[in-house]
Design an enzyme around this catalytic site. Sequence first.
Site, PDB file in Angstrom:
ATOM      1  N   CYS A   1     -25.578   6.520 -12.737  1.00  0.00           N
ATOM      2  CA  CYS A   1     -26.795   6.655 -11.921  1.00  0.00           C
ATOM      3  C   CYS A   1     -27.074   5.334 -11.189  1.00  0.00           C
ATOM      4  O   CYS A   1     -27.232   4.283 -11.818  1.00  0.00           O
ATOM      5  CB  CYS A   1     -27.986   7.030 -12.810  1.00  0.00           C
ATOM      6  SG  CYS A   1     -29.565   6.949 -11.956  1.00  0.00           S
TER       7      CYS A   1
ATOM      8  N   HIS B   1     -32.809  10.331 -10.136  1.00  0.00           N
ATOM      9  CA  HIS B   1     -33.534   9.430 -11.047  1.00  0.00           C
ATOM     10  C   HIS B   1     -34.931   9.367 -10.451  1.00  0.00           C
ATOM     11  O   HIS B   1     -35.081   9.005  -9.264  1.00  0.00           O
ATOM     12  CB  HIS B   1     -32.856   8.053 -11.078  1.00  0.00           C
ATOM     13  CG  HIS B   1     -33.496   7.052 -12.010  1.00  0.00           C
ATOM     14  ND1 HIS B   1     -32.796   6.350 -12.970  1.00  0.00           N
ATOM     15  CD2 HIS B   1     -34.785   6.613 -12.098  1.00  0.00           C
ATOM     16  CE1 HIS B   1     -33.614   5.526 -13.621  1.00  0.00           C
ATOM     17  NE2 HIS B   1     -34.839   5.665 -13.098  1.00  0.00           N
TER      18      HIS B   1
ATOM     19  N   ASP C   1     -36.278   0.114  -0.198  1.00  0.00           N
ATOM     20  CA  ASP C   1     -35.327   1.178   0.134  1.00  0.00           C
ATOM     21  C   ASP C   1     -34.291   0.619   1.114  1.00  0.00           C
ATOM     22  O   ASP C   1     -34.613  -0.110   2.053  1.00  0.00           O
ATOM     23  CB  ASP C   1     -36.058   2.379   0.758  1.00  0.00           C
ATOM     24  CG  ASP C   1     -35.205   3.632   0.782  1.00  0.00           C
ATOM     25  OD1 ASP C   1     -35.535   4.594   0.058  1.00  0.00           O
ATOM     26  OD2 ASP C   1     -34.189   3.656   1.533  1.00  0.00           O
TER      27      ASP C   1
ATOM     28  N   HIS D   1     -41.513   7.112  -3.349  1.00  0.00           N
ATOM     29  CA  HIS D   1     -41.429   6.316  -2.123  1.00  0.00           C
ATOM     30  C   HIS D   1     -42.836   5.836  -1.779  1.00  0.00           C
ATOM     31  O   HIS D   1     -43.754   6.653  -1.638  1.00  0.00           O
ATOM     32  CB  HIS D   1     -40.954   7.183  -0.950  1.00  0.00           C
ATOM     33  CG  HIS D   1     -39.584   7.775  -1.108  1.00  0.00           C
ATOM     34  ND1 HIS D   1     -38.479   7.288  -0.444  1.00  0.00           N
ATOM     35  CD2 HIS D   1     -39.134   8.833  -1.840  1.00  0.00           C
ATOM     36  CE1 HIS D   1     -37.412   8.012  -0.751  1.00  0.00           C
ATOM     37  NE2 HIS D   1     -37.787   8.964  -1.595  1.00  0.00           N
TER      38      HIS D   1
ATOM     39  N   HIS E   1     -38.147   8.827  -8.681  1.00  0.00           N
ATOM     40  CA  HIS E   1     -38.566   7.711  -7.832  1.00  0.00           C
ATOM     41  C   HIS E   1     -39.688   8.158  -6.919  1.00  0.00           C
ATOM     42  O   HIS E   1     -39.726   9.300  -6.471  1.00  0.00           O
ATOM     43  CB  HIS E   1     -37.391   7.157  -7.024  1.00  0.00           C
ATOM     44  CG  HIS E   1     -36.647   8.171  -6.211  1.00  0.00           C
ATOM     45  ND1 HIS E   1     -35.732   9.051  -6.767  1.00  0.00           N
ATOM     46  CD2 HIS E   1     -36.675   8.460  -4.889  1.00  0.00           C
ATOM     47  CE1 HIS E   1     -35.227   9.816  -5.819  1.00  0.00           C
ATOM     48  NE2 HIS E   1     -35.791   9.491  -4.664  1.00  0.00           N
TER      49      HIS E   1
ATOM     50  N   GLY F   1     -35.032  17.513  -0.311  1.00  0.00           N
ATOM     51  CA  GLY F   1     -34.048  16.495   0.049  1.00  0.00           C
ATOM     52  C   GLY F   1     -33.868  15.403  -0.985  1.00  0.00           C
ATOM     53  O   GLY F   1     -33.468  14.285  -0.635  1.00  0.00           O
TER      54      GLY F   1
ATOM     55  N   CYS G   1     -30.338   3.605 -12.238  1.00  0.00           N
ATOM     56  CA  CYS G   1     -30.197   2.953 -13.552  1.00  0.00           C
ATOM     57  C   CYS G   1     -29.473   1.624 -13.390  1.00  0.00           C
ATOM     58  O   CYS G   1     -29.845   0.616 -14.017  1.00  0.00           O
ATOM     59  CB  CYS G   1     -29.419   3.838 -14.522  1.00  0.00           C
ATOM     60  SG  CYS G   1     -30.396   5.173 -15.265  1.00  0.00           S
TER      61      CYS G   1
ATOM     62  N   HIS H   1     -34.045   6.504 -17.643  1.00  0.00           N
ATOM     63  CA  HIS H   1     -33.559   7.574 -16.776  1.00  0.00           C
ATOM     64  C   HIS H   1     -34.326   8.867 -17.021  1.00  0.00           C
ATOM     65  O   HIS H   1     -34.285   9.435 -18.104  1.00  0.00           O
ATOM     66  CB  HIS H   1     -32.055   7.821 -16.989  1.00  0.00           C
ATOM     67  CG  HIS H   1     -31.507   8.854 -16.054  1.00  0.00           C
ATOM     68  ND1 HIS H   1     -31.071   8.552 -14.784  1.00  0.00           N
ATOM     69  CD2 HIS H   1     -31.376  10.196 -16.188  1.00  0.00           C
ATOM     70  CE1 HIS H   1     -30.680   9.663 -14.182  1.00  0.00           C
ATOM     71  NE2 HIS H   1     -30.852  10.676 -15.014  1.00  0.00           N
TER      72      HIS H   1
END
Length: 114
Positions: free
Chosen positions: A4, A98, A30, A102, A100, A93, A7, A46
């Site tokens: 990952c 993992h 990003d 934004h 996250h 999308g 990770c 994870h």
Amino acid sequence: MADCIFCKIAKGEIKGTIVHEDDDMIAFKDIQPQAPVHILIIPKRHISGLTTIEKGDELLVGKIVALAKSLAHRFSFSECGFRLVANSGPDAGQAVDHLHFHLLGGRKFTWPPG
Ligand code: AMP
Ligand code: ZN
């Protein structure tokens, strides 16, 4: 999770532009920013995504949201506005499995999103 990418960033095995780290989570820029400031906030542990959050993870998710608030202040878009987004599954999308969030700021956003 051995393969990952997030990770690996959390463990320091892949370089990320880290803007926050503590025992539970890490926040980094990003690699393909969609706004002047585009930060990903992830748990170090994870979790594959929103659909696999379990009972007991409520505090962790709350900490992520609270970190988003403080980063918005630090990057100076707390007042003018920002967006916090978590994509889940193929229709949204989600590309990295993992969990996250934004954090996007520094420009105007449209609603509804595309
Ligand atoms: P999502 O489509 O919601 O799964 O978002 C995955 C995000 O991870 C995308 O915005 C990618 O640009 C970003 N990303 C993928 N690899 C990296 C990396 N090595 N460092 C920083 N961001 C990454
Ligand atoms: Zn992972």
